[in-house]
Design a protein around this motif. Sequence first.
Motif, PDB file in Angstrom:
ATOM      1  N   ILE A   1       0.825  -1.119  -0.141  1.00 23.98           N
ATOM      2  CA  ILE A   1      -0.043  -0.077   0.130  1.00 23.98           C
ATOM      3  C   ILE A   1       0.928   1.288  -0.119  1.00 23.98           C
ATOM      4  CG2 ILE A   1      -1.662   1.461   1.474  1.00 23.98           C
ATOM      5  CD1 ILE A   1      -3.030  -1.241   2.402  1.00 23.98           C
ATOM      6  N   PHE A   2       2.122   1.308   0.521  1.00 23.44           N
ATOM      7  CA  PHE A   2       3.031   2.543   0.744  1.00 23.44           C
ATOM      8  C   PHE A   2       4.168   2.294   0.006  1.00 23.44           C
ATOM      9  CE2 PHE A   2       0.364   2.298   4.797  1.00 23.44           C
ATOM     10  CZ  PHE A   2      -0.076   3.520   4.654  1.00 23.44           C
ATOM     11  N   ARG A   3       4.089   1.785  -0.988  1.00 24.38           N
ATOM     12  CA  ARG A   3       5.318   1.574  -2.101  1.00 24.38           C
ATOM     13  C   ARG A   3       5.758   3.032  -2.571  1.00 24.38           C
ATOM     14  NH1 ARG A   3       7.565  -2.982  -3.747  1.00 24.38           N
ATOM     15  NH2 ARG A   3       6.142  -4.596  -4.069  1.00 24.38           N
ATOM     16  N   GLY A   4       5.020   4.080  -2.385  1.00 24.00           N
ATOM     17  CA  GLY A   4       5.424   5.503  -2.759  1.00 24.00           C
ATOM     18  C   GLY A   4       6.075   6.175  -1.738  1.00 24.00           C
ATOM     19  N   ASN A   5       5.872   5.774  -0.390  1.00 22.91           N
ATOM     20  CA  ASN A   5       6.484   6.283   0.769  1.00 22.91           C
ATOM     21  C   ASN A   5       7.550   5.395   1.147  1.00 22.91           C
ATOM     22  OD1 ASN A   5       7.238   7.373   3.124  1.00 22.91           O
ATOM     23  ND2 ASN A   5       5.192   7.934   3.806  1.00 22.91           N
ATOM     24  N   ALA A   6       8.897   5.861   1.147  1.00 23.41           N
ATOM     25  CA  ALA A   6      10.028   4.838   1.375  1.00 23.41           C
ATOM     26  C   ALA A   6      10.055   4.475   2.872  1.00 23.41           C
ATOM     27  CB  ALA A   6      11.092   5.148   0.894  1.00 23.41           C
ATOM     28  N   TYR A   7       9.797   5.224   3.669  1.00 24.19           N
ATOM     29  CA  TYR A   7       9.658   5.072   5.257  1.00 24.19           C
ATOM     30  C   TYR A   7       8.718   4.228   5.875  1.00 24.19           C
ATOM     31  CZ  TYR A   7      13.091   8.857   5.086  1.00 24.19           C
ATOM     32  OH  TYR A   7      14.100   9.982   4.716  1.00 24.19           O
ATOM     33  N   ALA A   8       7.435   4.473   5.289  1.00 19.25           N
ATOM     34  CA  ALA A   8       6.215   3.749   5.692  1.00 19.25           C
ATOM     35  C   ALA A   8       6.320   2.320   5.191  1.00 19.25           C
ATOM     36  CB  ALA A   8       5.043   4.328   5.288  1.00 19.25           C
ATOM     37  N   TYR A   9       6.942   2.207   4.035  1.00 17.56           N
ATOM     38  CA  TYR A   9       7.130   0.762   3.288  1.00 17.56           C
ATOM     39  C   TYR A   9       8.328  -0.034   4.187  1.00 17.56           C
ATOM     40  CZ  TYR A   9       8.079  -2.920  -0.249  1.00 17.56           C
ATOM     41  OH  TYR A   9       8.287  -4.050  -0.715  1.00 17.56           O
ATOM     42  N   VAL A  10       9.329   0.720   4.365  1.00 20.41           N
ATOM     43  CA  VAL A  10      10.324  -0.115   5.115  1.00 20.41           C
ATOM     44  C   VAL A  10       9.802  -0.307   6.436  1.00 20.41           C
ATOM     45  CG1 VAL A  10      12.513   0.015   5.961  1.00 20.41           C
ATOM     46  CG2 VAL A  10      12.382   0.780   3.675  1.00 20.41           C
ATOM     47  N   LEU A  11       9.032   0.199   7.283  1.00 17.55           N
ATOM     48  CA  LEU A  11       8.746   0.421   8.453  1.00 17.55           C
ATOM     49  C   LEU A  11       7.390  -0.981   8.414  1.00 17.55           C
ATOM     50  CD1 LEU A  11       8.218   0.995  11.393  1.00 17.55           C
ATOM     51  CD2 LEU A  11       6.208   2.418  10.823  1.00 17.55           C
ATOM     52  N   LEU A  12       6.762  -1.114   7.396  1.00 15.24           N
ATOM     53  CA  LEU A  12       5.973  -2.194   7.281  1.00 15.24           C
ATOM     54  C   LEU A  12       6.283  -3.356   6.936  1.00 15.24           C
ATOM     55  CD1 LEU A  12       2.923  -0.211   5.799  1.00 15.24           C
ATOM     56  CD2 LEU A  12       2.905  -1.134   7.943  1.00 15.24           C
ATOM     57  N   VAL A  13       7.445  -3.372   6.138  1.00 18.25           N
ATOM     58  CA  VAL A  13       8.262  -4.490   5.714  1.00 18.25           C
ATOM     59  C   VAL A  13       8.852  -5.456   7.029  1.00 18.25           C
ATOM     60  CG1 VAL A  13      10.198  -5.750   4.584  1.00 18.25           C
ATOM     61  CG2 VAL A  13       8.333  -4.274   3.366  1.00 18.25           C
ATOM     62  N   VAL A  14       9.513  -4.332   7.825  1.00 23.18           N
ATOM     63  CA  VAL A  14       9.919  -4.864   9.002  1.00 23.18           C
ATOM     64  C   VAL A  14       8.907  -5.429  10.005  1.00 23.18           C
ATOM     65  CG1 VAL A  14      11.271  -4.113  11.400  1.00 23.18           C
ATOM     66  CG2 VAL A  14      12.093  -3.304   8.765  1.00 23.18           C
TER      67      VAL A  14
END
Length: 189
Positions: free
Chosen positions: A120-133
């Motif tokens: 969902i957050f591919r456009g926002n690097a910080y949110a994407y990395v946080l969700l992957v972690v």
Amino acid sequence: MLEEVVEEILIYREKSKLGKRSLVLEIAALIATSLVAYYAPISLLALTLYCLAYPILLAVLGLRKTSLYAVLSFAIFASITTLTARFLRGDVVSALKFSLVALATFSIGALILATLKPEIFRGNAYAYVLLVVLNHVFTEVRDVALSYKSRGESGLKLYLRTVIASLTLALARASTLADSLRARGFEVE
């Protein structure tokens, strides 16, 4: 039961069709729960009905074990807080309201975890990395619980060891991620 709840949430996340729009509603429900409980002059019965709606919603969506876990956790937590309030001559109604808000907050948090995909957050690097972690930590919690269960642990000992090991893994992963981001030129505090 905790590992079954984690497994149920991970399976639901794979088949869930809910997206960004549901996240907005879930965050609004989280905020509304906090505001209703502490700022609105609402009766205990109305607050109880409002807070029980979220575990019912989990059950309707197919997260039955998660709903049962939320209600059982609430029952244990509410009994401890109200008995402690009564024993210490505190405000029993406030303790019960706090327990109800904890039930609703846990239920909404479980719903967010069950419907929130990192894509969902591919456009926002910080949110994407946080969700992957967060995704990996959540999967590791399940693996740790299964590992301890296969060694013969059960009950409170299994729960405590799972929580402690999971916290240790999460902190180690966060430290590794921070080092990795610093090496790539990101500012991490």
